[in-house]
Design a protein around this motif. Sequence first.
Motif, PDB file in Angstrom:
ATOM      1  N   UNK A  32     -42.421  -1.479 -22.843  1.00 47.48           N
ATOM      2  CA  UNK A  32     -43.606  -0.647 -22.646  1.00 47.48           C
ATOM      3  C   UNK A  32     -43.243   0.741 -22.116  1.00 47.48           C
ATOM      4  N   UNK A  33     -44.082   1.710 -22.450  1.00 48.93           N
ATOM      5  CA  UNK A  33     -43.906   3.052 -21.909  1.00 48.93           C
ATOM      6  C   UNK A  33     -44.280   3.029 -20.430  1.00 48.93           C
ATOM      7  N   UNK A  34     -43.549   3.798 -19.634  1.00 50.30           N
ATOM      8  CA  UNK A  34     -43.844   3.943 -18.207  1.00 50.30           C
ATOM      9  C   UNK A  34     -44.382   5.351 -17.967  1.00 50.30           C
ATOM     10  N   UNK A  35     -45.551   5.451 -17.345  1.00 47.12           N
ATOM     11  CA  UNK A  35     -46.153   6.749 -17.013  1.00 47.12           C
ATOM     12  C   UNK A  35     -46.140   6.907 -15.504  1.00 47.12           C
ATOM     13  N   UNK A  36     -45.613   8.047 -15.026  1.00 48.33           N
ATOM     14  CA  UNK A  36     -45.443   8.283 -13.593  1.00 48.33           C
ATOM     15  C   UNK A  36     -46.395   9.376 -13.113  1.00 48.33           C
ATOM     16  N   UNK A  37     -47.117   9.106 -12.018  1.00 42.35           N
ATOM     17  CA  UNK A  37     -48.072  10.062 -11.450  1.00 42.35           C
ATOM     18  C   UNK A  37     -47.638  10.397 -10.022  1.00 42.35           C
ATOM     19  N   UNK A  38     -47.441  11.677  -9.740  1.00 42.65           N
ATOM     20  CA  UNK A  38     -46.798  12.151  -8.507  1.00 42.65           C
ATOM     21  C   UNK A  38     -47.734  12.161  -7.300  1.00 42.65           C
ATOM     22  N   UNK A  39     -47.154  12.271  -6.087  1.00 44.16           N
ATOM     23  CA  UNK A  39     -47.957  12.443  -4.866  1.00 44.16           C
ATOM     24  C   UNK A  39     -48.716  13.770  -4.875  1.00 44.16           C
ATOM     25  N   UNK A  40     -49.603  13.939  -3.915  1.00 44.67           N
ATOM     26  CA  UNK A  40     -50.451  15.142  -3.840  1.00 44.67           C
ATOM     27  C   UNK A  40     -49.611  16.411  -3.734  1.00 44.67           C
ATOM     28  N   UNK A  41     -49.954  17.401  -4.557  1.00 41.68           N
ATOM     29  CA  UNK A  41     -49.334  18.710  -4.462  1.00 41.68           C
ATOM     30  C   UNK A  41     -47.918  18.806  -4.992  1.00 41.68           C
ATOM     31  N   UNK A  42     -47.427  17.757  -5.656  1.00 39.22           N
ATOM     32  CA  UNK A  42     -46.041  17.766  -6.133  1.00 39.22           C
ATOM     33  C   UNK A  42     -45.993  17.761  -7.650  1.00 39.22           C
ATOM     34  N   UNK A  43     -44.993  18.431  -8.188  1.00 38.53           N
ATOM     35  CA  UNK A  43     -44.810  18.450  -9.633  1.00 38.53           C
ATOM     36  C   UNK A  43     -44.102  17.174 -10.074  1.00 38.53           C
ATOM     37  N   UNK A  95     -33.590   2.276 -20.187  1.00 41.21           N
ATOM     38  CA  UNK A  95     -34.042   1.003 -20.745  1.00 41.21           C
ATOM     39  C   UNK A  95     -35.377   1.088 -21.478  1.00 41.21           C
ATOM     40  N   UNK A  96     -36.150   2.155 -21.281  1.00 44.01           N
ATOM     41  CA  UNK A  96     -37.428   2.297 -21.973  1.00 44.01           C
ATOM     42  C   UNK A  96     -37.871   3.758 -21.956  1.00 44.01           C
ATOM     43  N   UNK A  97     -39.011   4.025 -22.564  1.00 42.02           N
ATOM     44  CA  UNK A  97     -39.543   5.383 -22.600  1.00 42.02           C
ATOM     45  C   UNK A  97     -40.325   5.652 -21.313  1.00 42.02           C
ATOM     46  N   UNK A  98     -40.000   6.757 -20.650  1.00 43.90           N
ATOM     47  CA  UNK A  98     -40.625   7.099 -19.376  1.00 43.90           C
ATOM     48  C   UNK A  98     -41.195   8.514 -19.465  1.00 43.90           C
ATOM     49  N   UNK A  99     -42.472   8.652 -19.116  1.00 45.46           N
ATOM     50  CA  UNK A  99     -43.149   9.954 -19.232  1.00 45.46           C
ATOM     51  C   UNK A  99     -43.645  10.431 -17.864  1.00 45.46           C
ATOM     52  N   UNK A 100     -43.365  11.685 -17.567  1.00 46.80           N
ATOM     53  CA  UNK A 100     -43.922  12.341 -16.382  1.00 46.80           C
ATOM     54  C   UNK A 100     -44.730  13.539 -16.837  1.00 46.80           C
ATOM     55  N   UNK A 101     -45.687  13.940 -16.025  1.00 48.53           N
ATOM     56  CA  UNK A 101     -46.501  15.096 -16.390  1.00 48.53           C
ATOM     57  C   UNK A 101     -46.914  15.849 -15.136  1.00 48.53           C
ATOM     58  N   UNK A 102     -47.189  17.132 -15.312  1.00 50.02           N
ATOM     59  CA  UNK A 102     -47.706  17.962 -14.216  1.00 50.02           C
ATOM     60  C   UNK A 102     -49.222  17.983 -14.304  1.00 50.02           C
ATOM     61  N   UNK A 103     -49.885  17.578 -13.237  1.00 45.24           N
ATOM     62  CA  UNK A 103     -51.339  17.663 -13.230  1.00 45.24           C
ATOM     63  C   UNK A 103     -51.775  19.126 -13.347  1.00 45.24           C
ATOM     64  N   UNK A 104     -52.997  19.335 -13.816  1.00 48.35           N
ATOM     65  CA  UNK A 104     -53.498  20.691 -14.058  1.00 48.35           C
ATOM     66  C   UNK A 104     -53.399  21.535 -12.784  1.00 48.35           C
ATOM     67  N   UNK A 111     -51.373  10.131  -3.801  1.00 47.62           N
ATOM     68  CA  UNK A 111     -52.522  10.523  -4.617  1.00 47.62           C
ATOM     69  C   UNK A 111     -52.430   9.877  -5.993  1.00 47.62           C
ATOM     70  N   UNK A 112     -51.215   9.716  -6.487  1.00 46.97           N
ATOM     71  CA  UNK A 112     -51.013   9.052  -7.782  1.00 46.97           C
ATOM     72  C   UNK A 112     -51.530   7.628  -7.797  1.00 46.97           C
ATOM     73  N   UNK A 113     -51.588   6.974  -6.621  1.00 47.44           N
ATOM     74  CA  UNK A 113     -52.136   5.614  -6.568  1.00 47.44           C
ATOM     75  C   UNK A 113     -53.653   5.640  -6.738  1.00 47.44           C
ATOM     76  N   UNK A 114     -54.314   6.660  -6.192  1.00 48.74           N
ATOM     77  CA  UNK A 114     -55.763   6.793  -6.399  1.00 48.74           C
ATOM     78  C   UNK A 114     -56.050   7.035  -7.881  1.00 48.74           C
TER      79      UNK A 114
END
Length: 380
Positions: free
Chosen positions: A94-105, A119-128, A180-183
């Motif tokens: 499965x693809x893994x999507x990572x969401x960062x803590x508050x205020x971090x890229x 071992x798999x596809x991993x995606x990170x993104x910068x929130x707006x 924040x990524x957990x919220x």
Amino acid sequence: MLRRRTNGREDADTVKPDKKKTSEDSGVTVSQRSCWTVVSFWVKVLLFIIFTPAFLNYASLQREGQVLSATGAQMIDIGLGQKIHLLCKGQGRPVVVLDAPAGMSSDVWYYVQESLSLSTKVCTYDRVGLGFSRRTLQNETTGTEKVWGLSTTGRMVDDLHRLVKAADIATPFILIGSELGTLNGRFYSHIHDTQVSDLVLIDPIPEDVFEEEKWQQYWYSHLVPSLQMMQFSAAAGWSRLLIILGVLKPIVQGSEVSEELIQRQKYLLCNPAHQSAAVDEHFFLNESASQVSEISRYKPLSSKTSVHVITGESFDDQLPSDLNQMLAELQSKFLERSYPDANHIQIGGADRHMIYKNPSSLIKRLHKLVSQRQPNQQRQ
């Protein structure tokens, strides 16, 4: 004749004081001019000191912004004129999507992404607003009945949902969030439950933490003002000077970290737009927590989504001890109340900065989870 002589003397006597007065006035004028010259000189020096770093910083940001984007990253158009910076590495499901803590890229996930992508596809993104996802306009939320405020979880989740569709990210995926990524992860999993197979909460924020007066006082009287000062420092060009002097340093460091990543972190420390978005995310975190609480009551999490919670056994040395203790108690109660069946893992010697300060133990647990979800053929 005598009268004329007398008048002459009187006239001479009268003229003498006038000459003396003119001389004195002339001296005062010269003195005033000299004083104003000195004042004008120092005002110019002061203005030079104030504005030159800002202009130089602005010019540097224009150049750096064009060359420091992560290699392989894409700018994905999610509609309404907004583009989001997405970096995917590796292959597989499965693809893994990572969401960062508050205020971090997304750079904060460097170690995790580099390891899991083997071992798999991993995606990170910068929130707006953060990193290279520059905020372009005050866009309206689409796909939901309620219009969420900027820099709140509702808006972030709507952006992420449109990003998943626009970038054609395979579902169901593993969604991993920190702070924040957990919220954001909880909100997304409750709304789009068919798209998330596993929800991983790293040091989750208890949604009722802002009901505590001590926490509110710390958050809005200490933390947010310090972030606002960072924003002002970046706008004034002072942050760049502090970096040159070695006072201000990137948070992701180590022998394995590339020079490109180091320079990118320095660029963001000097970028007032990024710092402004960081302030906003922290300022509206109370509202984000309320949104998650509301949506959790409205739509329970699907039983098909597995929840994993990872916390550190150590307190955060940046927080006062009483706040650490209070946060730990609230977090424990929150997990018992909201996710009693979650797989809870505690990592010794780690705190809430584990994703970039103590990543090895965390990565080991995440590798195990990914391996369990992969097809047998892919694991071999």
